[in-house]
Design an enzyme around this catalytic site. Structure first.
Site, PDB file in Angstrom:
ATOM      1  N   LYS A  36       0.837  -1.201   0.000  1.00  0.00           N
ATOM      2  CA  LYS A  36       0.000   0.000   0.000  1.00  0.00           C
ATOM      3  C   LYS A  36       0.872   1.250   0.000  1.00  0.00           C
ATOM      4  O   LYS A  36       0.646   2.172  -0.785  1.00  0.00           O
ATOM      5  CB  LYS A  36      -0.904  -0.029   1.242  1.00  0.00           C
ATOM      6  N   ARG A 105      -2.977   3.182   8.703  1.00  0.00           N
ATOM      7  CA  ARG A 105      -3.321   2.029   7.858  1.00  0.00           C
ATOM      8  C   ARG A 105      -2.189   1.022   7.842  1.00  0.00           C
ATOM      9  O   ARG A 105      -1.041   1.375   7.632  1.00  0.00           O
ATOM     10  CB  ARG A 105      -3.576   2.497   6.418  1.00  0.00           C
ATOM     11  N   GLY A 114      -6.532 -10.710   8.079  1.00  0.00           N
ATOM     12  CA  GLY A 114      -6.139 -11.136   9.411  1.00  0.00           C
ATOM     13  C   GLY A 114      -5.250 -10.110  10.090  1.00  0.00           C
ATOM     14  O   GLY A 114      -4.984 -10.188  11.278  1.00  0.00           O
ATOM     15  N   MET A 116      -4.391  -5.983  11.103  1.00  0.00           N
ATOM     16  CA  MET A 116      -5.231  -4.977  11.732  1.00  0.00           C
ATOM     17  C   MET A 116      -6.000  -4.148  10.711  1.00  0.00           C
ATOM     18  O   MET A 116      -5.515  -3.865   9.632  1.00  0.00           O
ATOM     19  CB  MET A 116      -4.376  -4.044  12.577  1.00  0.00           C
ATOM     20  N   ARG A 349      -3.446  -0.973  -6.673  1.00  0.00           N
ATOM     21  CA  ARG A 349      -2.531  -2.112  -6.763  1.00  0.00           C
ATOM     22  C   ARG A 349      -2.902  -2.909  -8.011  1.00  0.00           C
ATOM     23  O   ARG A 349      -4.013  -2.741  -8.546  1.00  0.00           O
ATOM     24  CB  ARG A 349      -2.629  -2.998  -5.523  1.00  0.00           C
ATOM     25  N   HIS A 470     -10.397 -31.519   5.860  1.00  0.00           N
ATOM     26  CA  HIS A 470     -10.267 -32.875   5.338  1.00  0.00           C
ATOM     27  C   HIS A 470     -10.937 -32.993   3.973  1.00  0.00           C
ATOM     28  O   HIS A 470     -10.345 -33.492   3.013  1.00  0.00           O
ATOM     29  CB  HIS A 470     -10.903 -33.843   6.343  1.00  0.00           C
ATOM     30  N   SER A 800      14.124 -42.372 -14.959  1.00  0.00           N
ATOM     31  CA  SER A 800      12.870 -41.642 -14.822  1.00  0.00           C
ATOM     32  C   SER A 800      12.575 -41.588 -13.335  1.00  0.00           C
ATOM     33  O   SER A 800      12.435 -42.628 -12.690  1.00  0.00           O
ATOM     34  CB  SER A 800      11.759 -42.368 -15.576  1.00  0.00           C
ATOM     35  N   CYS A 868       8.249 -39.100 -13.880  1.00  0.00           N
ATOM     36  CA  CYS A 868       6.941 -39.614 -14.270  1.00  0.00           C
ATOM     37  C   CYS A 868       5.977 -39.667 -13.096  1.00  0.00           C
ATOM     38  O   CYS A 868       4.896 -40.210 -13.199  1.00  0.00           O
ATOM     39  CB  CYS A 868       7.069 -40.985 -14.924  1.00  0.00           C
ATOM     40  N   TYR A 888      12.778 -34.098 -19.559  1.00  0.00           N
ATOM     41  CA  TYR A 888      11.326 -34.055 -19.777  1.00  0.00           C
ATOM     42  C   TYR A 888      10.571 -34.314 -18.480  1.00  0.00           C
ATOM     43  O   TYR A 888      11.119 -34.841 -17.516  1.00  0.00           O
ATOM     44  CB  TYR A 888      10.890 -35.074 -20.841  1.00  0.00           C
TER      45      TYR A 888
END
Ligand code: ADP
Ligand code: MG
Ligand code: MG
Length: 916
Positions: A36, A105, A114, A116, A349, A470, A800, A868, A888
């Site tokens: 900010k 601010r 979360g 202030m 922003r 979960h 691999s 892989c 790869y």
């Protein structure tokens, strides 16, 4: 203190500088000034109307957090900047007859919920509120500002429960029989101030501070302290934001949107964050301050209406928005306030956007000449592309309400669009899905007992829990649609129903859930395939005149990514159909063909014969039965992937996976016994099942170990591959088979298998008269293999990395057992930022990959290296594999575009582009 070497930082005269005037900073200083503060400074320097102010650095915050006190020099520095501000504004903070007011601010480098909340109107007191009233000629405005200050200060600085203020405000409105705050007059607001001060006194145990500087200092400390609230800490762990960055504090002179109808406050976007379209997007609220516009206390008007309300400010705002876009070269979001016809900019922003908008905006900006293609590639990511590939609900139905009604909204935990009948327990989910019904499993929250039900369901909906609950973790792992934490939904599992806003959804009612938006609908919302998938499938062409704008944008960015990437992208595919799709999606070969899938179905019985064989002859016969079937599979696969490499992995899983379930078989045998009806075959099977039963199958008789103890198994597979290749060659094809040995732990295992394989290949070459070039290599998926990679490379032409098994064996946990049991707890405690099965654990598993790659190449410089495991399609992991120099990545066909895109981003980042 560390010396600041950043060239953008103006150096203070004596030592470290803790306070920067808005005129001193710039947008590159986010580390020091927070997002900010850095952007307020940038706007100030662009000459935009920003109310003057200054920023206290994150460095000051760090000192405060480390030592428990602000740095010694801070107070004087703040005083000096405050005096300068007062001089510029021609009034003093809190001055009785004409007070300067400020906002305090918070603002960290990354925007962080979360932390202030901002406190506005600092500097008002019992005395200066009178001065403000006189100066503004508006009593009501002055008392409204004062009650807002006490309310915000009480809540965020003194820790008073905000509800108490809200309740008092509601009571005042009820007493006056009005519904909105603007209908309260000065006298009522004055009474409310008295009430608010009483609340502060009784709840915080102190009077609301009347001294303006004390208000400001307390607010500054409160911002510092808010860095370490539990909520902020949790958020940082989850987002992997370092805990030691600290927050900056912005002190900004107040401008007032609550000075009557010619004042107001609003938010704006330079483009539509949902579609990317340029235009006038935002909301405006007359006679309001700060958060009013987003808090929904009164109805806002669309930003376009501002043109009617205040043409001059509107035109100026449009001009400023254009300036900002050109300057930031991106979509910006903006907070502004109009005070009696004068426009003020309070924040900007680079704005968040939807996945589709990200692609469209990136290419629009290229067309406008603002950014180049390399930068456009950095403006999008694989997660966004993946989101665009899920089928989705038909917008017309979902938004227009044609038939479907939105019931509520939860957290978009795992994308996709799922429709099914509501069920409230796992048992029903399984039962109904077995009989062919599509179901949505609805629970308050899920736990490991719900696993089978989750597998059976089309989608999962819960009323509790967040992105790491979960339900969310497991659903994402399974690629299943999930909406969680839909708190409006009252789930009653006993009565098998849910209630929401007066609706009752009973078991069996059809619901639709959108895992990309979190929306929950009653009834069936039709699903449409993603246009982006239609494009990858070749059913829609980016060049066509009527091609979707999104498809055109995706096409351009993908083409660029393909041009710059170094990593090749292969597919994990076991049959011709998947291989063909993978090719359409851009695969450059198959990195993993699992042969076990070729032993299922009706062929399972042949595997039984193999396992039950008592004599060499019986075993050879069983293998002979399997050979032609395997060969046919390979011919199809090589044809589908003609001209491209196909890595075939020899049989990997433990044999008992091909045998009937132990309990089922035991029951069958017991029943037969009781009927005196012996089945010889079942008895032998049961014995075999017992013999092959393992405590830890993942660590048991599997992979190369099988090949070494079951004579003829691997050689049969090698023969099938070699004969198939020979046949393809005779048919003028170009087969490029690579034979891969799984689960090798030592070079000796590989040498034995290799020797046998070479004999078989030579034999096939002799009998067919076709010269074959078949590469032989191994998976690196055990720690020992990684640690002895230099030796193993002597017998392997390629590695691999099997990062799924490598993750399991390095961590010592089995995925099936742990994901549902303790991963949620680990994620919540921040032990993992993300599951190591989703994104490669760079420090542990990744280190083995890096070292093994280097050791392998030291032995054999032309060793081909790939991966892989599922990580091959994970954006962050792809960057890692690029960085450690693999050739790869291989992933499921559906993830191929994601891997291509991220491989391009990785290559062009490392070329030094401006990576965000
Ligand atoms: P957030 O980080 O939550 O956006 P802000 O610091 O931007 O918090 O402030 C909250 C609200 O108060 C925003 O609407 C902002 O525009 C407004 N605001 C902040 N400072 C001032 C000020 N000096 N004058 C008027 N309004 C302000
Ligand atoms: Mg803001
Ligand atoms: Mg494996």
């Amino acid at each position: 203190m560390s010396e600041n070497k950043d060239p953008h930082v103006p150096q203070g005269t004596q030592g470290v500088k803790f306070v920067y005037d808005f005129t001193e900073g710039n947008k590159e200083l986010k580390d020091l000034l927070g997002g900010k503060g850095a952007n307020l400074a940038e706007m100030t320097n662009l000459g935009l109307p920003v109310p003057p102010g200054f920023t206290i650095t994150t460095e000051a915050c760090k000192v405060y957090l480390d030592s428990g006190d602000e740095p010694a020099a801070l107070r004087d520095e703040v005083s000096a900047h405050l005096s300068a501000l007062e001089a510029a504004m021609g009034k003093k903070l809190g001055q009785a007859d004409d007070p300067l007011l400020v906002s305090v601010r918070s603002g960290a480098k990354f925007s962080m919920p979360g932390m202030m909340d901002t406190v506005l109107n600092i500097g008002l007191s019992d005395k200066s509120v009178q001065g403000l009233a006189k100066q503004s000629g508006d009593d009501r405005f002055a008392w409204d500002s004062y009650r807002r200050l006490i309310q915000m200060f009480g809540k965020t600085v003194l820790g008073v429960d905000g509800e108490l203020f809200e309740d008092a405000l509601d009571k005042a409105k009820q007493a006056k029989k009005v519904t909105v705050d603007t209908d309260l007059d000065a006298a009522e607001l004055k009474k409310l101030v008295t009430k608010f001060k009483k609340i502060v006194k009784s709840e915080a145990g102190r009077d609301f501070p009347q001294d303006a500087r004390e208000q400001m200092d307390l607010a500054i400390h409160a911002v510092f302290d808010s860095w370490n609230t539990d909520r902020a800490k949790l958020y940082r762990r989850q987002e992997r934001i370092p805990g030691d960055l600290g927050t900056a504090v912005n002190v900004c002179s107040m401008v007032f949107g609550n000075l009557g109808p010619d004042s107001g406050t609003g938010v704006a976007f330079t483009r539509d964050p949902a579609s990317g379209q340029q235009g006038v997007y935002g909301d405006y609220l007359q006679n309001a301050q700060g958060e009013d516009v987003v808090a929904g206390i009164r109805n806002t008007v669309p930003l376009a209406d501002l043109e009617q309300i205040d043409k001059k400010s509107y035109d100026q705002l449009m001009q400023i928005m254009e300036t900002l876009e050109t300057h930031y070269k991106d979509l910006c979001d903006i907070e502004f306030t109009i005070e009696r016809g004068q426009l003020w900019m309070l924040q900007t922003r680079v704005g968040k956007r939807t996945a589709g908008a990200a692609f469209r905006i990136a290419t629009q900006l290229v067309d406008q000449g603002l950014i180049d293609e390399a930068e456009a590639l950095q403006r999008v990511n694989g997660a966004q592309l993946a989101q665009l590939m899920f089928p989705r609900f038909d917008d017309e139905y979902a938004n227009g309400g044609k038939g479907a009604e939105q019931l509520g909204r939860g957290i978009a935990a795992s994308p996709g669009a799922a429709v099914g009948k509501a069920v409230f327990d796992s048992y029903t989910a399984i039962k109904w899905s077995r009989s062919g019904e599509k179901v949505i499993l609805i629970r308050r929250e899920t736990n490991p007992d719900d696993l089978d039900g989750m597998i059976a369901a089309e989608g999962i909906l819960t009323s509790r829990g967040g992105k790491t609950s979960h339900a969310a973790v497991v659903a994402r792992g399974m690629g299943k649609t999930c909406v969680c934490g839909a708190e409006d939904l009252e789930v009653d599992t006993k009565r098998r129903r849910l209630t929401v806003n007066g609706h009752v959804v009973e078991e069996g009612d059809v619901v639709s859930i959108d895992g990309s938006t979190g929306k929950v609908y009653l009834g069936e919302v039709p699903v449409v395939p993603s246009p982006v998938v239609e494009y990858f499938e070749g059913r829609m062409h980016a060049g066509a005149d009527d091609a979707d704008e999104l498809v055109k944008a995706v096409h351009r960015i993908m083409a660029y990514a393909d041009r710059v990437r170094r990593l090749r992208v292969r597919a994990n595919a076991d049959n011709a159909e998947d291989a063909l799709r993978a090719r359409r999606f851009g695969a450059q070969g198959i990195g993993l063909c699992r042969t076990e899938h070729m032993f299922l179905g009706e062929r399972r019985e042949m595997v039984e014969h193999l396992i039950l064989a008592d004599t060499d002859e019986e075993r050879e016969n069983a293998l002979k039965e399997l050979l032609p079937l395997q060969k046919r599979d390979f011919i199809e696969l090589f044809e589908a992937m003609d001209g491209l490499p196909v890595t075939v992995r020899l049989l990997d899983p433990p044999l008992h996976e091909f045998l009937p379930d132990i309990t089922e078989l035991s029951v069958r045998v017991a029943l037969a016994e009781s009927r005196k009806d012996h089945n010889e075959n079942d008895l032998r099977l049961l014995q075999a099942v017992h013999r092959l039963h393992e405590q830890n199958p993942m660590l048991g008789l599997r992979g190369v170990r099988l090949g070494l103890v079951i004579p003829g198994l691997f050689t049969m597979q090698v023969r099938a591959i070699a004969e198939a290749a020979a046949e393809r060659k005779n048919a003028k094809g170009d087969p490029r088979a690579e034979i891969m040995i799984p689960l090798v732990g030592t070079v000796q295992e590989l040498e034995i298998v290799r020797e046998e394989a070479e004999q078989v290949i030579a034999d096939v070459e002799r009998t067919t008269g076709v010269a074959l070039k078949l590469a032989l290599g191994t998976m690196i998926e055990l720690p020992r293999a990684a640690l002895t990679a230099g030796q193993i490379a002597e017998a392997a032409e390629f590695f691999s990395f099997g990062t799924n098994d490598l993750t399991q064996t390095v961590w010592g946990f089995s995925r099936d057992d742990v994901e549902a049991s303790f991963f949620t707890a680990y994620l919540e405690k921040g032990i993992f930022g993300v599951s190591p099965f989703e994104t490669i654990d760079k420090d542990g598993v990744g280190k083995l990959v890096r070292d093994a790659a280097a050791a392998g190449r030291a032995t054999r410089p032309d060793l081909k290296l790939g991966v892989c495991g599922e990580h091959g399609g994970d954006p962050e992991s792809v960057h890692f594999f690029h960085e450690v120099g693999l050739d790869y990545v291989s992933c499921s066909p559906f993830r191929i575009p994601v891997a291509r895109l991220e491989a391009g981003r990785a290559a062009s980042t490392s070329a030094g582009s401006d990576h965000r």
